[in-house]
Design a protein around this motif. Structure first.
Motif, PDB file in Angstrom:
ATOM      1  N   ARG A 102       0.836  -1.201   0.000  1.00 40.65           N
ATOM      2  CA  ARG A 102       0.000   0.000   0.000  1.00 40.65           C
ATOM      3  C   ARG A 102       0.872   1.253   0.000  1.00 40.65           C
ATOM      4  O   ARG A 102       1.850   1.333   0.762  1.00 40.65           O
ATOM      5  N   ASP A 107       1.465  10.917  -4.349  1.00 43.56           N
ATOM      6  CA  ASP A 107       0.495  11.580  -5.239  1.00 43.56           C
ATOM      7  C   ASP A 107       1.139  12.335  -6.402  1.00 43.56           C
ATOM      8  O   ASP A 107       0.630  12.287  -7.518  1.00 43.56           O
ATOM      9  N   THR A 243      -4.388   4.306 -10.846  1.00 42.31           N
ATOM     10  CA  THR A 243      -5.801   4.689 -10.787  1.00 42.31           C
ATOM     11  C   THR A 243      -6.441   3.797  -9.733  1.00 42.31           C
ATOM     12  O   THR A 243      -6.057   2.629  -9.615  1.00 42.31           O
ATOM     13  N   ASP A 244      -7.431   4.313  -8.990  1.00 44.38           N
ATOM     14  CA  ASP A 244      -8.190   3.436  -8.091  1.00 44.38           C
ATOM     15  C   ASP A 244      -8.855   2.371  -8.952  1.00 44.38           C
ATOM     16  O   ASP A 244      -9.530   2.694  -9.937  1.00 44.38           O
ATOM     17  N   ALA A 249     -14.181  -0.517  -7.225  1.00 50.03           N
ATOM     18  CA  ALA A 249     -13.795   0.722  -7.917  1.00 50.03           C
ATOM     19  C   ALA A 249     -14.335   0.705  -9.350  1.00 50.03           C
ATOM     20  O   ALA A 249     -14.707  -0.346  -9.871  1.00 50.03           O
ATOM     21  N   ARG A 296      -8.874  -4.595  -4.241  1.00 49.41           N
ATOM     22  CA  ARG A 296      -9.107  -3.169  -4.437  1.00 49.41           C
ATOM     23  C   ARG A 296      -7.768  -2.458  -4.272  1.00 49.41           C
ATOM     24  O   ARG A 296      -7.094  -2.628  -3.243  1.00 49.41           O
ATOM     25  N   ASN A 298      -5.869   1.340  -4.403  1.00 47.83           N
ATOM     26  CA  ASN A 298      -5.899   2.780  -4.606  1.00 47.83           C
ATOM     27  C   ASN A 298      -4.732   3.139  -5.514  1.00 47.83           C
ATOM     28  O   ASN A 298      -3.719   2.417  -5.550  1.00 47.83           O
ATOM     29  N   ASP A 301      -0.954   2.083  -4.975  1.00 43.12           N
ATOM     30  CA  ASP A 301      -0.758   0.749  -4.387  1.00 43.12           C
ATOM     31  C   ASP A 301      -0.149  -0.176  -5.435  1.00 43.12           C
ATOM     32  O   ASP A 301      -0.270   0.071  -6.642  1.00 43.12           O
TER      33      ASP A 301
END
Ligand SMILES: O=C(O)CCC(=O)C(=O)O
Ligand SMILES: [Fe+2]
Length: 345
Positions: A102, A107, A243-244, A249, A296, A298, A301
């Motif tokens: 994770r 960003d 991308t998520d 998602a 899933r 984010n 990750d």
């Protein structure tokens, strides 16, 4: 003469003395992704270097021992980036078939990498209409050291803003990705994992923008199928979501199976549409004990896995967003598959 030109000349001298690693290090430190000639020269040297270097004989500690710290985890274990270390990596890959990390990318990098992928895909589209190499957009420039020649159309169709590109086809992208890998300490981590130096390759280092596809069934596969003798090679793929995606998602994730160990499954049979894919009937059988998961992720990750892992792109009916990702297969230098064209970093 400016510093970049000077460095290029010095690098030529080092190469003629046979010192590819010194030439690469010199250029890495002398410029930036935006130094077009330098970034291109670096890609050339990274591809040319492999046969000029001395690689060890494959050592005997493979598959490596691990502490099985994730024995009680159902499916893929997870660590935060700050807890990523070689013990966790080995226990994840060899104990469970993979390790989710994770927050491996921050960003600012995520935003930059997504923009870079758009640039690369656009430059590839534009390159088809430009004959003269010197007028080509630097974001898509195939090195003459890549075997296979110029790539223009795929299956007679024009390229679009969606799809996959070899990272080395974009010298600035290659430069930035390697800068990022160094920043997160990946060369050291992978050297501990392989117990020798890692390499990348031309063909198995890919940046991608995948579009939603209305629940389409993509091909279940093990990358070991493409990589020659699966029992001989030693790999780790770092798949990074930008991308998520996955789970609930709204962009395609990965459908992936944990814990099937070190075996290559039969392909081309039992409902398989292609010779490289594992048929749905066999997947259903495997899934009785090892369920299909769609973790899933984010943006930022990642998932590490190796060439025995069974997976495919997961297209759901609810997807509305494109999914950006980077797939980087690392090989132990001693067993790197020459057909994939090793890339030294
Ligand atoms: O990004 C995807 O959907 C496919 C990734 C994959 O097959 C891989 O990383 O080996
Ligand atoms: Fe794959």
């Amino acid at each position: 003469m400016n510093a970049v030109n000077d460095a290029l000349l010095q690098a030529d001298q080092l190469v003629s003395d046979g010192d590819y690693l010194a030439a690469i290090a010199l250029l890495e430190n002398a410029g930036s992704p935006n130094d077009e000639l330098l970034a291109r020269r670096l890609v050339d040297l990274r591809i040319q270097a492999y046969p000029h270097l001395t690689w060890p004989e494959p050592h005997g500690n493979w598959p490596p021992a691990h502490d099985n710290r994730f024995a009680d985890v159902d499916g893929f274990p997870e660590v935060e980036f700050q807890d990523l270390n070689v013990q966790a990596l080995k226990a994840g890959i060899f104990g469970k078939g993979g390790l989710i990390v994770r927050g491996i990318m921050g960003d600012d990098r995520i935003a930059a990498m997504r923009e870079n992928i758009d640039r690369v895909l656009q430059a590839r589209m534009d390159s088809v209409d430009v004959d003269d190499n010197k007028d080509k957009n630097p974001w898509y420039q195939r090195s003459s050291s890549v075997r296979g020649g110029p790539q223009q159309f795929r299956g007679g169709e024009r390229y679009t803003n969606i799809g996959s590109v070899w990272s080395v086809d974009s010298p600035p992208m290659t430069f930035e990705l390697l800068e990022y890998f160094r920043e997160i300490g990946l060369p050291g981590l992978l050297t501990s994992y392989f117990e020798e130096g890692p390499v990348l390759s031309v063909r198995k280092w890919v940046v991608r923008c995948a579009a939603p596809n209305n629940g389409a069934s993509s091909g279940w596969h093990q990358d070991g199928y493409f990589l020659g003798d699966a029992t001989a090679i030693r790999t780790a793929n770092l798949w990074i979501a930008l991308t998520d995606c996955g789970g609930d998602a709204s962009a395609p994730g990965l459908e992936i199976i944990s814990g099937t160990g070190r075996q290559i499954f039969e392909t081309g049979t039992r409902g398989s549409p292609f010779d490289w894919t594992v048929g749905q009937e066999l997947i259903d059988e495997i899934a009785q004990t090892n369920p299909v998961r769609c973790p899933r992720f984010n943006a930022g990750d990642a998932l590490f896995f190796d060439h025995f892992n069974l997976h495919r792109t997961g297209f759901g009916l609810n997807h509305t967003n494109n999914r950006y990702a980077i797939e980087s297969w690392f090989f132990a230098g001693s067993t790197a598959p020459v057909k994939q064209q090793p890339v030294v970093f």
